[in-house]
Design an enzyme around this catalytic site. Structure first.
Site, PDB file in Angstrom:
ATOM      1  N   ASP A   1      29.135 -15.843 -21.579  1.00  0.00           N
ATOM      2  CA  ASP A   1      29.633 -15.358 -22.876  1.00  0.00           C
ATOM      3  C   ASP A   1      30.503 -16.389 -23.608  1.00  0.00           C
ATOM      4  O   ASP A   1      31.645 -16.091 -23.988  1.00  0.00           O
ATOM      5  CB  ASP A   1      30.460 -14.077 -22.667  1.00  0.00           C
ATOM      6  CG  ASP A   1      29.729 -13.019 -21.857  1.00  0.00           C
ATOM      7  OD1 ASP A   1      28.524 -12.864 -22.038  1.00  0.00           O
ATOM      8  OD2 ASP A   1      30.395 -12.351 -21.041  1.00  0.00           O
TER       9      ASP A   1
ATOM     10  N   GLU B   1      24.498  -6.196 -28.606  1.00  0.00           N
ATOM     11  CA  GLU B   1      25.865  -6.616 -28.263  1.00  0.00           C
ATOM     12  C   GLU B   1      26.064  -8.069 -28.686  1.00  0.00           C
ATOM     13  O   GLU B   1      25.214  -8.671 -29.349  1.00  0.00           O
ATOM     14  CB  GLU B   1      26.115  -6.457 -26.768  1.00  0.00           C
ATOM     15  CG  GLU B   1      25.197  -7.305 -25.895  1.00  0.00           C
ATOM     16  CD  GLU B   1      25.392  -7.108 -24.403  1.00  0.00           C
ATOM     17  OE1 GLU B   1      26.158  -6.232 -23.978  1.00  0.00           O
ATOM     18  OE2 GLU B   1      24.749  -7.860 -23.639  1.00  0.00           O
TER      19      GLU B   1
HETATM   20  O1  FUB Z   1      29.786 -10.594 -19.411  1.00  0.00           O
HETATM   21  C1  FUB Z   1      29.829  -9.187 -19.479  1.00  0.00           C
HETATM   22  C2  FUB Z   1      28.967  -8.673 -20.588  1.00  0.00           C
HETATM   23  O2  FUB Z   1      27.634  -9.130 -20.429  1.00  0.00           O
HETATM   24  C3  FUB Z   1      29.335  -9.179 -21.982  1.00  0.00           C
HETATM   25  O3  FUB Z   1      30.453  -8.548 -22.511  1.00  0.00           O
HETATM   26  C4  FUB Z   1      28.061  -8.912 -22.687  1.00  0.00           C
HETATM   27  O4  FUB Z   1      27.958  -9.504 -23.941  1.00  0.00           O
HETATM   28  C5  FUB Z   1      27.050  -9.422 -21.693  1.00  0.00           C
HETATM   29  O5  FUB Z   1      26.888 -10.822 -21.798  1.00  0.00           O
END
Ligand code: FUB
Length: 319
Positions: free
Chosen positions: A34, A199
């Site tokens: 991320d 997301e």
């Molecule tokens: O790394 C945890 C979660 O996985 C992140 O918050 C999301 O965007 C996904 O990459």
């Protein structure tokens, strides 16, 4: 003997040059995911989350910060913030972001799949401390729409100095931060019409346009464009296809005259574990160990973004 020796030397040179130029993933001493990339005072900083070496799920506990001035040599500044530093947070130190305002650095992060916190430091690499002792925004804050995890805050500072946070899963929520950067004006804006939004929202500006990029429900990094920060946005297509980590999460930044796409893959995990079969299954069978990568991002003359093909070599060193 002579030819063999010659070939051995040639092979060693080739191997060495492959190792030296094999720059993706560019952080290899630990797993990280991320990546939110930001430029402060001529240095590029990356604010990723931190996958554990033995992860069986996204049980992440702290955030490191990395920096570079040449896109090749990276410094790990260590733990900038940990869940242990936060009285109100328990689990899931997921995708963060960081921004500079009036000489201070504000670090925004999700916890517990429910809260968004803020922490502040005099330095871009922390240590950060929580100045308000509670979440800045939560899934149950008035006006928030979220039917899944309330995660992935990303900040935009607009040309007039106004700061906005974009956040959420399945629905893009946006707030305008107050000038103190640790509170907001009380309104939650919902950005409608983003095609297959899942997301990892990220908003940046280029030539006066707003670009809202994100991870889609089918695991691609897509984007939409607008003339105003809260939209309406026009969907434009795919920047990055699905990667081998189950999740896909990126950021876009300009540094020293080039634009870059930061993202993650599980390439390093699979290299470290050659016996593990690569399975892409959003219902649970993920590697849970991701590593951050970078490649060039290019615009077309009309401002649309060219699709990025991930490389193993990454980007060139800036001299
Ligand atoms: O790394 C945890 C979660 O996985 C992140 O918050 C999301 O965007 C996904 O990459």
């Amino acid at each position: 003997m002579i030819p063999n020796k010659k070939y051995r030397i040639l092979f060693s040179i080739l191997l060495l040059s492959t190792i030296l130029s094999a720059k993706n993933p560019f952080i290899r001493h630990m797993y990280s995911a991320d990546p939110s990339a930001r430029v402060f005072n001529d240095t590029l900083y990356v604010y990723p989350s931190h996958d554990q070496d033995t992860a069986t799920w996204f049980n992440m506990n702290d955030w490191h910060v990395y920096s570079t001035t040449d896109m090749k040599t990276w410094k790990d500044h260590g733990v900038a913030l940990s869940l242990n530093d936060l009285a109100w947070a328990k689990r899931f130190a997921w995708a963060p972001d960081c921004i500079q305002k009036d000489g201070k650095y504000y670090f925004y992060y999700p916890t517990d799949k429910f809260h968004i916190g803020v922490a502040v430091s005099d330095r871009p690499y922390g240590p950060f401390r929580d100045p308000i002792g509670k979440p800045l925004l939560s899934m149950d804050s008035p006006g928030v729409i979220c039917n899944r995890d309330f995660i992935d805050p990303a900040i935009l500072i607009d040309d007039d100095g106004s700061a906005y946070m974009f956040v959420g899963q399945n629905t893009v929520n946006a707030i305008k931060l107050n000038p103190d950067m640790v509170s907001y004006d009380g309104k939650v804006h919902i950005i409608e019409g983003i095609d297959k939004f899942f997301e990892a929202v990220w908003v940046h500006k280029y030539k006066g346009k707003y670009y809202l990029s994100y991870s889609s429900v089918d695991g691609k990094i897509c984007y939409a464009m607008s003339d105003s920060v809260f939209g309406p946005y026009q969907n434009e297509g795919v920047i990055l296809d699905e990667v081998n980590s189950g999740t896909n999460h990126h950021s876009i930044v300009e540094y020293k005259g080039e634009w870059y796409l930061f993202y993650h893959t599980s390439d390093l995990y699979y290299q470290n574990n050659p016996d593990v079969e690569q399975v892409l299954d959003w219902n649970g069978l993920m590697p849970f160990r991701r590593s951050i990568c970078v490649d060039y991002l290019k615009y077309n003359a009309d401002g649309t973004i060219q699709k990025v093909v991930p490389t193993k070599t990454g980007v060139k060193k800036i001299n």
